[in-house]
Design an enzyme around this catalytic site. Structure first.
Site, mmCIF file in Angstrom:
data_model
loop_
_atom_site.group_PDB
_atom_site.id
_atom_site.type_symbol
_atom_site.label_atom_id
_atom_site.label_comp_id
_atom_site.label_asym_id
_atom_site.label_seq_id
_atom_site.Cartn_x
_atom_site.Cartn_y
_atom_site.Cartn_z
ATOM 1 C CG ASP A 147 -6.276 -1.557 -1.260
ATOM 2 O OD1 ASP A 147 -6.398 -2.785 -1.424
ATOM 3 O OD2 ASP A 147 -5.368 -1.051 -0.572
ATOM 4 C CG ASP B 223 -2.018 -1.028 1.155
ATOM 5 O OD1 ASP B 223 -2.365 -1.460 0.041
ATOM 6 O OD2 ASP B 223 -2.543 -1.401 2.219
#
Length: 177
Positions: free
Chosen positions: A142, A123
Site C-alpha cells: 500500500d 494489512d
C-alpha cells in the site's frame, strides 16, 4: 537505447524488490510474530503498532469483496491494472516515471497475491497518535502504491519537461522519438 533498457531493467527489478519485501514483511508479521487474527497487535512505539487486519476491499475499504465472485472480480480488475502498469513501463521513456510505476506494480502484485492466497489483503502497519489515525492500517505494498501514484501525480501536475530545442532554439517535434 541502452540506457533506456537499463532503466527498464532497474524498474522491473525495483517492482520485484517491492513485491518480495511486501510478502516477506507480511510473513514475518503473521507467522514470525504470530499477529494472525483480528485484535492481535504489538505496540512498537507509542504511535505505531503492528496490528492484523484482513482487508477484503481496496483503498479506504472501497469495493469490498464480500463474495467469492466479487473477490475474483477484484483480482481480475487489479491484475488488469497491474498489466496496464507493466505495459506502460515497457513504453515509458522517463526514468523517474518508470521508477514510480515500478513502485505501483510491485505493490499491486503483492496485494494481488494476498487476495488470491487468502481472499483478503494482509494489512498490519497502524500509525496513530492517541486515538487519531491519519491512515487506515496498511502494508508495504500500500505504501509503495501510494508513493508511486503521488510521484506520478506531482510530476504530471508540477514538473513539466522542457521540449528539446535544435541549435536555433526552436522546439523539436516529437522529441521522445
Amino acid at each position: 537505447m541502452a540506457s533506456m533498457n537499463r532503466n527498464r531493467t532497474i524498474g522491473f527489478a525495483l517492482a520485484l524488490l517491492i513485491f518480495v519485501a511486501d510478502q516477506a514483511m507480511k510473513a514475518w508479521v503473521v507467522e514470525g510474530l504470530g499477529i494472525d487474527a483480528p485484535g492481535k497487535a504489538i505496540e512498537v512505539v507509542s504511535f505505531f503498532d503492528l496490528r492484523f487486519v484482513a482487508n477484503i476491499g481496496v483503498s479506504l475499504g472501497l469495493l469490498a469483496a464480500e463474495t467469492d465472485t466479487m473477490r475474483w472480480a477484484l483480482v481480475a480488475l487489479t491484475a488488469a491494472i497491474a498489466g496496464g502498469v507493466g505495459w506502460w513501463m515497457l513504453r515509458e521513456q522517463n526514468r523517474h516515471d518508470l521508477l514510480a510505476l515500478a513502485l505501483v506494480l510491485g505493490g499491486a502484485l503483492g496485494n494481488i497475491v494476498d487476495r488470491v492466497r487468502f481472499g483478503y489483503v494482509v494489512d498490519y502497519a497502524d500509525l496513530h497518535f492517541g486515538e487519531w489515525r491519519p491512515f487506515l492500517v496498511f502494508n508495504v505494498a500500500d505504501a509503495a502504491i501510494t508513493i508511486g501514484v503521488l510521484i506520478l501525480l506531482i510530476r504530471a501536475l508540477f514538473v513539466r519537461e522542457k521540449p528539446k530545442a535544435d541549435e536555433t532554439g526552436a522546439p523539436v517535434e516529437n522529441a521522445n522519438a
